[in-house]
Design a protein around this motif. Structure first.
Motif, PDB file in Angstrom:
ATOM      1  N   ILE A  78       0.890  -1.163   0.000  1.00  0.00           N
ATOM      2  CA  ILE A  78       0.000   0.000   0.000  1.00  0.00           C
ATOM      3  C   ILE A  78       0.923   1.206   0.000  1.00  0.00           C
ATOM      4  O   ILE A  78       1.682   1.401   0.955  1.00  0.00           O
ATOM      5  N   GLN A  80       1.044   5.345  -0.758  1.00  0.00           N
ATOM      6  CA  GLN A  80       0.320   6.580  -1.084  1.00  0.00           C
ATOM      7  C   GLN A  80       1.206   7.781  -0.803  1.00  0.00           C
ATOM      8  O   GLN A  80       1.768   7.915   0.283  1.00  0.00           O
ATOM      9  N   ASN A  81       1.303   8.642  -1.772  1.00  0.00           N
ATOM     10  CA  ASN A  81       2.032   9.891  -1.575  1.00  0.00           C
ATOM     11  C   ASN A  81       1.098  10.937  -0.995  1.00  0.00           C
ATOM     12  O   ASN A  81      -0.125  10.794  -1.055  1.00  0.00           O
ATOM     13  N   ALA A  82       1.697  11.988  -0.460  1.00  0.00           N
ATOM     14  CA  ALA A  82       0.901  13.109   0.023  1.00  0.00           C
ATOM     15  C   ALA A  82       0.182  13.720  -1.174  1.00  0.00           C
ATOM     16  O   ALA A  82       0.763  13.826  -2.263  1.00  0.00           O
ATOM     17  N   GLY A  91     -13.059  11.927   0.879  1.00  0.00           N
ATOM     18  CA  GLY A  91     -12.684  10.525   0.903  1.00  0.00           C
ATOM     19  C   GLY A  91     -11.736  10.217   2.038  1.00  0.00           C
ATOM     20  O   GLY A  91     -11.547   9.059   2.391  1.00  0.00           O
ATOM     21  N   ASP A  92     -11.139  11.237   2.615  1.00  0.00           N
ATOM     22  CA  ASP A  92     -10.284  10.996   3.778  1.00  0.00           C
ATOM     23  C   ASP A  92     -11.202  10.639   4.950  1.00  0.00           C
ATOM     24  O   ASP A  92     -12.177  11.355   5.212  1.00  0.00           O
ATOM     25  N   ASP A  93     -10.919   9.545   5.587  1.00  0.00           N
ATOM     26  CA  ASP A  93     -11.826   9.101   6.650  1.00  0.00           C
ATOM     27  C   ASP A  93     -11.449   9.649   8.012  1.00  0.00           C
ATOM     28  O   ASP A  93     -11.808   9.091   9.021  1.00  0.00           O
TER      29      ASP A  93
ATOM     30  N   LYS B  14      -2.501   8.001  12.803  1.00  0.00           N
ATOM     31  CA  LYS B  14      -2.716   6.862  11.896  1.00  0.00           C
ATOM     32  C   LYS B  14      -1.738   5.727  12.234  1.00  0.00           C
ATOM     33  O   LYS B  14      -2.114   4.550  12.259  1.00  0.00           O
ATOM     34  N   VAL B  51      -5.967  -1.780   7.647  1.00  0.00           N
ATOM     35  CA  VAL B  51      -4.927  -0.741   7.692  1.00  0.00           C
ATOM     36  C   VAL B  51      -5.111   0.252   6.533  1.00  0.00           C
ATOM     37  O   VAL B  51      -4.837   1.447   6.679  1.00  0.00           O
ATOM     38  N   LYS B  52      -5.606  -0.245   5.416  1.00  0.00           N
ATOM     39  CA  LYS B  52      -5.863   0.648   4.274  1.00  0.00           C
ATOM     40  C   LYS B  52      -6.975   1.639   4.634  1.00  0.00           C
ATOM     41  O   LYS B  52      -6.894   2.828   4.314  1.00  0.00           O
ATOM     42  N   LYS B  53      -7.970   1.130   5.313  1.00  0.00           N
ATOM     43  CA  LYS B  53      -9.082   1.989   5.731  1.00  0.00           C
ATOM     44  C   LYS B  53      -8.606   3.017   6.771  1.00  0.00           C
ATOM     45  O   LYS B  53      -8.963   4.194   6.707  1.00  0.00           O
ATOM     46  N   ILE B  54      -7.783   2.565   7.711  1.00  0.00           N
ATOM     47  CA  ILE B  54      -7.271   3.491   8.732  1.00  0.00           C
ATOM     48  C   ILE B  54      -6.424   4.585   8.064  1.00  0.00           C
ATOM     49  O   ILE B  54      -6.552   5.761   8.380  1.00  0.00           O
ATOM     50  N   LEU B  55      -5.588   4.186   7.130  1.00  0.00           N
ATOM     51  CA  LEU B  55      -4.701   5.164   6.476  1.00  0.00           C
ATOM     52  C   LEU B  55      -5.503   6.203   5.707  1.00  0.00           C
ATOM     53  O   LEU B  55      -5.124   7.383   5.652  1.00  0.00           O
ATOM     54  N   GLY B  56      -6.649   5.780   5.157  1.00  0.00           N
ATOM     55  CA  GLY B  56      -7.469   6.702   4.389  1.00  0.00           C
ATOM     56  C   GLY B  56      -6.680   7.252   3.212  1.00  0.00           C
ATOM     57  O   GLY B  56      -6.065   6.485   2.479  1.00  0.00           O
ATOM     58  N   ARG B  57      -6.665   8.561   3.068  1.00  0.00           N
ATOM     59  CA  ARG B  57      -5.915   9.167   1.961  1.00  0.00           C
ATOM     60  C   ARG B  57      -4.605   9.778   2.422  1.00  0.00           C
ATOM     61  O   ARG B  57      -3.948  10.520   1.665  1.00  0.00           O
ATOM     62  N   LYS B  58      -4.247   9.518   3.656  1.00  0.00           N
ATOM     63  CA  LYS B  58      -2.980  10.047   4.174  1.00  0.00           C
ATOM     64  C   LYS B  58      -1.808   9.355   3.486  1.00  0.00           C
ATOM     65  O   LYS B  58      -1.919   8.209   3.062  1.00  0.00           O
ATOM     66  N   PRO B  59      -0.685  10.040   3.410  1.00  0.00           N
ATOM     67  CA  PRO B  59       0.485   9.383   2.819  1.00  0.00           C
ATOM     68  C   PRO B  59       1.009   8.273   3.727  1.00  0.00           C
ATOM     69  O   PRO B  59       0.886   8.352   4.950  1.00  0.00           O
ATOM     70  N   GLY B  60       1.557   7.277   3.105  1.00  0.00           N
ATOM     71  CA  GLY B  60       2.121   6.186   3.881  1.00  0.00           C
ATOM     72  C   GLY B  60       2.540   5.054   2.976  1.00  0.00           C
ATOM     73  O   GLY B  60       2.133   4.989   1.812  1.00  0.00           O
TER      74      GLY B  60
END
Lengths: 94, 94
Positions: A78, A80-82, A91-93, B14, B51-60
């Protein structure tokens, strides 16, 4: 064979030297404390000896995992960039 | 099957929640950013979704590596604790 090396090294100078050793052996830095790449068994042993020598008697935890082709192909990523500045947050939860 | 999960997550909240999820699924924290333990395939998938749901759209960056028995047995660990206060420093290659 693909190898994953992960570490926890409190000493900044030691950590930097050990990161450099991993890069010297052709590993890619996939995370701040994780390096991944193909290593021949002899190079794997060499790298382990080298990082052990660099660490000396300082505290630290270094683990190296060889990954067979099956395990390698089964890894899940998984990444994801900023978002760019000003991008919608929908969409950010949070 | 043994699984290794490693992460780089800049957001403190997160990261804490994702660490808790790993522990909830029975993984051990072997390093600050690395968790290890046996997971059934269904639990592995569940944990990844979580963990994908927790991360949401945050970078990681989160990576999970299943480890077969052979790979698991071939792992190499260098683990050293800090010496007790006042212990001799001889042998430190600093």
């Amino acid at each position: 064979m693909q190898c994953l090396l992960v570490y926890d090294i409190p000493d900044d100078a030691k950590r930097t030297k050990i990161a450099d050793a991993c890069l010297d052996y052709g590993l890619d830095r996939i995370q701040y404390s994780a390096f991944l790449g193909p290593l021949l068994p002899t190079h794997r042993d060499e790298l382990l000896l080298k990082v052990k020598k660099i660490l000396g008697r300082k505290p630290g935890n270094i683990q190296l995992f060889p990954l067979c082709q099956t395990d390698w192909e089964a890894r899940c990523v998984i990444a994801q960039n900023a978002p760019p500045p000003g991008a919608a947050e929908a969409g950010d939860d949070d």
